[in-house]
Design a protein around this motif. Structure first.
Motif, PDB file in Angstrom:
ATOM      1  N   SER A 131       7.889   9.735  16.312  1.00  0.00           N
ATOM      2  CA  SER A 131       7.133  10.699  15.402  1.00  0.00           C
ATOM      3  C   SER A 131       6.667  10.393  14.149  1.00  0.00           C
ATOM      4  N   LEU A 132       5.760  11.056  13.446  1.00  0.00           N
ATOM      5  CA  LEU A 132       5.377  10.684  12.125  1.00  0.00           C
ATOM      6  C   LEU A 132       6.125  11.570  11.110  1.00  0.00           C
ATOM      7  N   CYS A 133       6.554  11.337  10.015  1.00  0.00           N
ATOM      8  CA  CYS A 133       6.967  12.072   8.997  1.00  0.00           C
ATOM      9  C   CYS A 133       5.937  12.206   7.871  1.00  0.00           C
ATOM     10  N   PHE A 134       5.869  13.128   7.420  1.00  0.00           N
ATOM     11  CA  PHE A 134       4.676  13.404   6.187  1.00  0.00           C
ATOM     12  C   PHE A 134       5.535  13.602   5.001  1.00  0.00           C
ATOM     13  N   PHE A 135       5.354  13.372   3.745  1.00  0.00           N
ATOM     14  CA  PHE A 135       6.197  13.734   2.566  1.00  0.00           C
ATOM     15  C   PHE A 135       5.116  14.112   1.613  1.00  0.00           C
ATOM     16  N   ARG A 136       5.048  15.739   1.062  1.00  0.00           N
ATOM     17  CA  ARG A 136       4.419  15.833   0.006  1.00  0.00           C
ATOM     18  C   ARG A 136       5.214  16.109  -1.026  1.00  0.00           C
ATOM     19  N   TYR A 137       5.041  15.476  -2.195  1.00  0.00           N
ATOM     20  CA  TYR A 137       5.696  15.640  -3.409  1.00  0.00           C
ATOM     21  C   TYR A 137       5.164  16.239  -4.549  1.00  0.00           C
ATOM     22  N   TYR A 138       5.754  17.555  -5.030  1.00  0.00           N
ATOM     23  CA  TYR A 138       4.910  18.324  -6.175  1.00  0.00           C
ATOM     24  C   TYR A 138       5.842  18.139  -7.481  1.00  0.00           C
ATOM     25  N   ARG A 139       5.053  18.159  -8.490  1.00  0.00           N
ATOM     26  CA  ARG A 139       5.741  18.169  -9.883  1.00  0.00           C
ATOM     27  C   ARG A 139       4.721  19.194 -10.776  1.00  0.00           C
ATOM     28  N   PHE A 140       5.514  20.361 -10.825  1.00  0.00           N
ATOM     29  CA  PHE A 140       5.005  21.439 -11.806  1.00  0.00           C
ATOM     30  C   PHE A 140       5.907  21.600 -12.968  1.00  0.00           C
TER      31      PHE A 140
END
Length: 413
Positions: free
Chosen positions: A305-314
């Motif tokens: 499978s694929l892993c998608f990482f979305r990193y946020y910095r507020f």
């Protein structure tokens, strides 16, 4: 007249003769082991041991270099994966390579060597597949089998203009993978021809694509090139396809998606991201995306499978959403975790057998992140620069026709 020296020399010669006869008799006995049993024994051995055992007898030599045995050995070796690292030593300031056990100890399995004139070229790893490692300084691409100490330089590119300043003109994206159906290894190179490398996105660009086949030892230009802005340089290779995170510019705005290149059909297509991760703005909050392969931790039965990482910095709030999707299926993405990194990662490399995430932090340390405890364990590897790279590695006897033998194979025997 009695001569002690002559007597001693004669005794030593007789002893050597007896030893050779004993070894020959031993080898003769070994050569009579039933082939079915012999194969079951040899496929479990390391490449280093097999290289030594080629000299036992002619039948062993023929067996070990047989393509069917090489594939059987690879299948067995694949059950014991390692991790190959590339980083710049803080002490010597030169590139180093290390192959580590993918277990709790993370001890070194062995340290492969490259000649000094190759190390000076500041090569970057662009993938590892079935014991072969892809190295490049973007202009020159090489395939390397560290276990066999063989290095193959690929032919010259069809799409690079030698009259242009490469570093100022091109932005390259490389991928390296294997096609099991045709038993071939391929390298895809996507070049972005830029009008001004100092301008932020968007800038005018022209994309050129070519594919190298190891079976034919040649490049082929692909007429259809992607019209996307790629985010990052490291693709995920899963089931014979390469995936990059990219931005597609439309009249409605910028859309973040995955660009997929099928190494078999040699065509591009798109994979949509989760609803909450499709918007992209270079002027928004600090965020970055990463796509990684090897998520059997989430799909132990269904497969890759694929892993998608979305990193946020507020401001003071930092978090990372992790999504997975089974390859080859039309189903939607599944959100697995939302984690808060106590030590902000700089780059992500993949999911280990334990399910932990291998990454480099802002201190240039290689760490293993545990999702349950939300803590990162320092693995004792520090890079002088941000060029630390890591891929999963399986040693093999896969040959590279026309490759250069870097060091004598018996130099450590």
């Amino acid at each position: 007249m009695y001569c002690p020296l002559r007597s001693t020399a004669a005794a030593a010669a007789e002893e050597n003769k007896m030893a050779r006869m004993s070894r020959a008799e031993s080898n003769s006995n070994l050569c009579h082991i039933p082939e079915e049993i012999l194969i079951q024994i040899l496929v479990r051995l390391s490449v280093k041991s097999l290289l030594r055992f080629r000299s036992v007898c002619k039948s062993w030599y023929s067996l070990i270099i047989d393509p069917a045995f090489i594939q059987a050995h690879l299948k067995t070796s694949s059950q014991s994966t390692h991790i190959i690292l590339s980083y710049k030593s803080e002490l010597t300031r030169i590139d180093r390579y290390s192959i580590r056990y993918d277990d709790e100890s993370f001890h070194q399995y062995f340290e492969p060597q490259l000649p000094s004139h190759i190390l000076k070229q500041s090569l970057t790893m662009y993938g590892s597949c079935n014991g072969l490692v892809c190295l490049s300084n973007e202009e020159t691409i090489r395939l390397w089998n560290p276990a066999l100490r063989k290095l193959k330089t690929l032919p010259n590119s069809l799409i690079i203009d030698p009259n242009l300043d490469y570093l100022r003109t091109y932005l390259a994206h490389l991928a390296f993978g294997f096609l099991p159906g045709v038993n071939d290894y391929k390298v895809v190179r996507i070049l972005c021809l830029r009008d001004d490398i100092y301008k932020p996105l968007p800038y005018k660009s022209q994309f050129l694509t070519e594919v190298y086949s190891l079976s034919t030892d040649s490049w082929k230009r692909i007429d259809v090139a992607p019209a996307y802005d790629f985010i990052g340089n490291r693709p995920a290779i899963v089931n014979g396809a390469a995936y990059w995170v990219a931005v597609k510019r439309t009249d409605e705005g910028n859309c973040c998606l995955l660009v997929r290149f099928d190494l078999g059909d040699e065509v591009f297509d798109e994979v949509m991201l989760p609803d909450g991760a499709r918007h992209y703005s270079p002027y928004g909050p600090d965020l970055w995306d990463e796509v990684l392969p090897g998520a059997r931790h989430f799909y132990p039965v269904l497969g890759e499978s694929l892993c998608f990482f979305r990193y946020y910095r507020f401001a003071l709030n930092e978090r990372c959403d992790i999504w997975t999707k089974e390859c080859g299926k039309l189903g939607s993405w599944t959100k697995q975790f939302t984690v808060n990194f106590h030590d902000t990662p700089y780059n992500l490399f993949g999911l280990r057998k334990s399910g932990e995430l291998l990454q480099i932090n802002r201190k240039k340390d290689l760490v293993s992140y545990n999702f349950e405890t939300q803590r990162a364990k320092d693995l004792g590897i520090h890079s002088f620069l941000w060029n630390l790279s890591a891929y999963f590695y399986v040693e093999s006897l896969i040959q590279l026709d026309g490759a250069e033998c870097l060091f004598p194979l018996d130099s450590e025997l």
